[in-house]
Design a protein around this motif. Sequence first.
Motif, PDB file in Angstrom:
ATOM      1  N   ILE A  28       0.834  -1.206   0.000  1.00  0.00           N
ATOM      2  CA  ILE A  28       0.000   0.000   0.000  1.00  0.00           C
ATOM      3  C   ILE A  28       0.867   1.254   0.000  1.00  0.00           C
ATOM      4  O   ILE A  28       0.610   2.197  -0.762  1.00  0.00           O
ATOM      5  N   THR A  32       0.922   4.335  -2.968  1.00  0.00           N
ATOM      6  CA  THR A  32       0.206   5.534  -2.533  1.00  0.00           C
ATOM      7  C   THR A  32       1.004   6.740  -2.996  1.00  0.00           C
ATOM      8  O   THR A  32       2.199   6.841  -2.738  1.00  0.00           O
ATOM      9  N   LEU A  49      -4.258   5.841  -3.050  1.00  0.00           N
ATOM     10  CA  LEU A  49      -3.830   4.520  -3.496  1.00  0.00           C
ATOM     11  C   LEU A  49      -4.130   4.419  -4.986  1.00  0.00           C
ATOM     12  O   LEU A  49      -5.274   4.548  -5.409  1.00  0.00           O
TER      13      LEU A  49
END
Length: 92
Positions: A28, A32, A49
């Motif tokens: 993640i 991002t 994201l």
Amino acid sequence: MAELTTGYVKGEMGGLIDNADDKVSTFIEDHTGVVDANGNFTKDATGTLILSASQSLTLQQLMADQSITSQMATSVLKSVKDSVMAAARNTG
């Protein structure tokens, strides 16, 4: 080999869960960011994201692995706890 205790199982399974959590978090964090007018991606913790279809599938698989790991750890720990409780009842 160490004795099979709830503490031992918790420690071993905790490591597996931490590893699965780290993989999801890292994925993640790596995806991002922000995309500029030219379509260039820049990592930015305050961004959003941003995933392609294949990256979305990868994230889903990592999260499924994370869930399975957690469920397996809970099941194994409960099984060991139940065995310890049964052994304690049988020795008394």
